[in-house]
Design a protein around this motif. Structure first.
Motif, PDB file in Angstrom:
ATOM      1  N   ASP A  25      41.000  43.526  28.897  1.00 47.03           N
ATOM      2  CA  ASP A  25      41.052  42.479  29.626  1.00 47.03           C
ATOM      3  C   ASP A  25      40.503  42.796  31.000  1.00 47.03           C
ATOM      4  O   ASP A  25      39.520  42.030  31.572  1.00 47.03           O
ATOM      5  CB  ASP A  25      42.312  41.968  29.538  1.00 47.03           C
ATOM      6  N   LEU A  26      40.934  43.677  31.668  1.00 46.26           N
ATOM      7  CA  LEU A  26      40.367  44.317  33.020  1.00 46.26           C
ATOM      8  C   LEU A  26      39.031  44.549  32.936  1.00 46.26           C
ATOM      9  O   LEU A  26      38.291  44.174  33.992  1.00 46.26           O
ATOM     10  CB  LEU A  26      41.502  45.455  33.456  1.00 46.26           C
ATOM     11  N   ARG A  27      38.699  45.264  32.038  1.00 48.17           N
ATOM     12  CA  ARG A  27      37.006  45.549  31.807  1.00 48.17           C
ATOM     13  C   ARG A  27      36.189  44.283  31.729  1.00 48.17           C
ATOM     14  O   ARG A  27      35.176  44.022  32.091  1.00 48.17           O
ATOM     15  CB  ARG A  27      36.915  46.473  30.787  1.00 48.17           C
ATOM     16  N   ARG A  28      36.837  43.081  31.512  1.00 47.91           N
ATOM     17  CA  ARG A  28      36.165  41.660  31.527  1.00 47.91           C
ATOM     18  C   ARG A  28      36.456  41.169  32.482  1.00 47.91           C
ATOM     19  O   ARG A  28      36.024  39.715  32.812  1.00 47.91           O
ATOM     20  CB  ARG A  28      36.682  40.944  30.239  1.00 47.91           C
ATOM     21  N   GLY A  29      37.107  41.466  33.548  1.00 47.78           N
ATOM     22  CA  GLY A  29      37.509  40.933  34.872  1.00 47.78           C
ATOM     23  C   GLY A  29      38.543  40.123  34.902  1.00 47.78           C
ATOM     24  O   GLY A  29      38.765  39.185  35.906  1.00 47.78           O
ATOM     25  N   MET A  30      39.469  40.193  33.833  1.00 45.95           N
ATOM     26  CA  MET A  30      40.740  39.281  33.893  1.00 45.95           C
ATOM     27  C   MET A  30      41.951  40.273  34.267  1.00 45.95           C
ATOM     28  O   MET A  30      41.818  41.259  34.463  1.00 45.95           O
ATOM     29  CB  MET A  30      40.785  38.707  32.091  1.00 45.95           C
ATOM     30  N   SER A  31      42.997  39.630  34.187  1.00 44.17           N
ATOM     31  CA  SER A  31      44.491  39.994  34.428  1.00 44.17           C
ATOM     32  C   SER A  31      44.530  40.984  35.711  1.00 44.17           C
ATOM     33  O   SER A  31      45.011  41.968  35.699  1.00 44.17           O
ATOM     34  CB  SER A  31      44.593  41.082  33.195  1.00 44.17           C
ATOM     35  N   ARG A  32      44.012  40.477  36.794  1.00 43.76           N
ATOM     36  CA  ARG A  32      43.989  41.142  38.101  1.00 43.76           C
ATOM     37  C   ARG A  32      45.695  40.969  38.535  1.00 43.76           C
ATOM     38  O   ARG A  32      45.914  41.958  39.448  1.00 43.76           O
ATOM     39  CB  ARG A  32      43.319  40.218  39.056  1.00 43.76           C
ATOM     40  N   HIS A  33      46.601  40.180  38.051  1.00 46.56           N
ATOM     41  CA  HIS A  33      47.834  40.054  38.557  1.00 46.56           C
ATOM     42  C   HIS A  33      48.532  41.449  37.917  1.00 46.56           C
ATOM     43  O   HIS A  33      49.490  41.932  38.642  1.00 46.56           O
ATOM     44  CB  HIS A  33      48.662  38.904  37.810  1.00 46.56           C
ATOM     45  N   ILE A  34      48.029  41.901  36.961  1.00 46.56           N
ATOM     46  CA  ILE A  34      48.522  43.449  36.550  1.00 46.56           C
ATOM     47  C   ILE A  34      48.181  44.479  37.387  1.00 46.56           C
ATOM     48  O   ILE A  34      48.896  45.408  37.814  1.00 46.56           O
ATOM     49  CB  ILE A  34      48.355  43.543  35.168  1.00 46.56           C
ATOM     50  N   VAL A  35      46.738  44.238  37.759  1.00 43.46           N
ATOM     51  CA  VAL A  35      46.688  45.302  38.797  1.00 43.46           C
ATOM     52  C   VAL A  35      47.513  45.419  40.266  1.00 43.46           C
ATOM     53  O   VAL A  35      47.720  46.293  40.808  1.00 43.46           O
ATOM     54  CB  VAL A  35      45.095  44.897  39.308  1.00 43.46           C
ATOM     55  N   ALA A  36      47.597  43.922  40.552  1.00 39.69           N
ATOM     56  CA  ALA A  36      48.773  43.833  42.051  1.00 39.69           C
ATOM     57  C   ALA A  36      49.981  44.489  41.271  1.00 39.69           C
ATOM     58  O   ALA A  36      50.804  45.146  42.503  1.00 39.69           O
ATOM     59  CB  ALA A  36      48.693  42.387  42.096  1.00 39.69           C
ATOM     60  N   PHE A  37      50.485  44.178  40.287  1.00 39.46           N
ATOM     61  CA  PHE A  37      51.783  44.738  39.940  1.00 39.46           C
ATOM     62  C   PHE A  37      51.916  46.287  39.980  1.00 39.46           C
ATOM     63  O   PHE A  37      52.608  46.802  40.607  1.00 39.46           O
ATOM     64  CB  PHE A  37      52.127  44.101  38.589  1.00 39.46           C
ATOM     65  N   LYS A  38      50.839  46.792  39.183  1.00 39.13           N
ATOM     66  CA  LYS A  38      50.660  48.201  39.409  1.00 39.13           C
ATOM     67  C   LYS A  38      50.217  49.009  40.394  1.00 39.13           C
ATOM     68  O   LYS A  38      50.884  49.872  40.483  1.00 39.13           O
ATOM     69  CB  LYS A  38      49.587  48.669  38.195  1.00 39.13           C
TER      70      LYS A  38
END
Length: 415
Positions: free
Chosen positions: A273-286
């Motif tokens: 999902d990240l590689r498709r530009g999605m799930s940025r919230h998980i990036v913030a969390f991590k």
């Protein structure tokens, strides 16, 4: 029917189909005073003014909603969302709808996984733990649990709403802190600082505000040595940085995340999902967790904490370097923003994109301009509705009659 992001007090809202702001707490009887307040140059270096609770509450509430508008119009994430929304409105077919739903659904996940079992528990007192979860509709998720005496008090997903609402709340409080700093009387200033500290703690402890406070609670638990202002400035930089990452940075981050997931199968779906530009919230969390590990597990805690307090953006870049995300050090992530801006610029016959482009090109004129908080009068904005549909005219307005502006209701009805 329109879909809204509402402030935690339900005093204001932002339409994430229309991009229009409504201040529901006030009506035409307050209009004259509101017109005066939004002219205040709060973020000027020499600003000094006796603290007025009504003025500050009003100004910070409007700033909360403006933060949403800026997130949608001046970041790579926001412009992608608006491009896909506009593309669907002009080319209504199954393909454009499915693409837009990828972005839209990220703002709608929250309620599907919210389980508040104890409304009176203090979240700051709870232990937090998280695990991966796979859902047929939403894919790979991180679910957060708050526990008191080993019993689950609340469960919720880490989601896009928790990212952009946390960003808006952080901005709101930074406005209040700036107004407190501008209070000439030192004794009153000390009292106001105690008041806002209690206000924020009450907010962070409240389970009803989990969509706004989850990421802030996570950060506060990990960075107890930071003052309220230091913590919130750090989070503001982090949130904006995540919203502005391009596909290259997100893909690099996904490679790093692959190493950290215990459940590799669900973890892989999140990475994809990240590689498709999605799930940025998980990036913030991590990133909050990575920042904690970087500071406290490298044997250089004192120096790194000092840098976090004095220059959090530089510290973030040092963390990216450790994570092999060196592309961010050279501001190459701006390529994604300008690429998305170009996509919008090329759309013909779309009245909706004209004011978005006006905001984008004016409010983001420099590489780091989205990190600097400005006074309301310095932003190019749409006028604002009040609760009785009277209109607050902003100082530097985009020339659009919001009363006659027709929202893309055909999209929101389908959603």
């Amino acid at each position: 029917m329109e879909n809204f992001l509402k402030s935690h007090t339900l005093s204001g809202s932002f339409g994430f189909i229309s991009n229009l702001i409504t201040i529901e707490k006030y009506g035409s009887e307050h209009l004259e005073k509101m017109q005066e307040v939004i002219q205040l140059d709060v973020f000027s270096d020499n600003y000094s003014r006796t603290y007025d609770h009504f003025e500050v509450e009003l100004y910070s509430l409007i700033y909360h909603e403006i933060t949403h508008f800026l997130d949608f119009t001046t970041t790579a994430w926001g412009l992608e969302y608006i491009f896909r929304k506009t593309n669907y409105s002009l080319n209504m077919n199954a393909s454009t709808l499915d693409i837009f739903k990828l972005n839209f659904s990220e703002l709608k996940i929250h309620s599907d996984f919210l389980d508040i079992r104890n409304n009176s528990v203090d979240l700051l007192r709870c232990n937090m733990r998280h695990h991966l979860h796979y859902d047929e509709n939403f894919g790979g998720l991180i679910l957060m649990e708050f526990l008191d005496e080993n019993e689950i008090q609340l469960k919720s997903s880490v989601n896009m709403l928790s990212l952009i609402e946390a960003h808006a709340y952080v901005s709101e409080i930074l406005v209040k802190l700036k107004c407190i700093e501008s209070e000439p009387d030192s004794d009153i200033k000390a009292i106001l600082l105690l008041e806002i500290t209690r206000e924020v703690d009450d907010f962070l402890n409240n389970p009803e505000f989990i969509e706004y406070n989850m990421l802030i609670v996570l950060a506060k638990k990990h960075f107890r040595d930071l003052s309220l202002k230091e913590l919130f400035i750090f989070l503001k930089y982090l949130f904006i940085n995540v919203l502005d990452m391009g596909i290259g940075e997100l893909s690099s981050f996904a490679n790093r995340l692959d190493e950290s997931f215990i459940d590799t199968q669900i973890g892989h779906t999140i990475s994809m999902d990240l590689r498709r530009g999605m799930s940025r919230h998980i990036v913030a969390f991590k990133l909050i967790l990575f920042a904690y590990g970087f500071i406290f597990n490298t044997g250089n805690e004192k120096e790194l904490l000092s840098e976090l307090k004095s220059n959090p953006l530089i510290l973030l870049y040092r963390i990216y370097e450790t994570l092999n995300l060196n592309v961010l050090m050279n501001f190459q992530h701006l390529n994604q923003y300008f690429l998305n801006l170009g996509f919008l610029d090329e759309i013909e016959n779309s009245f909706d994109t004209s004011f978005i482009l006006e905001s984008s090109k004016f409010n983001r004129t420099e590489i780091d301009s989205i990190y600097k908080m400005k006074s309301i009068r310095d932003y190019k904005l749409l006028d604002i509705f009040l609760n009785d549909m009277s209109i607050l005219t902003v100082p530097n307005r985009i020339s659009l009659d919001i009363e006659n502006y027709s929202d893309l209701t055909k999209i929101s009805d389908i959603m």
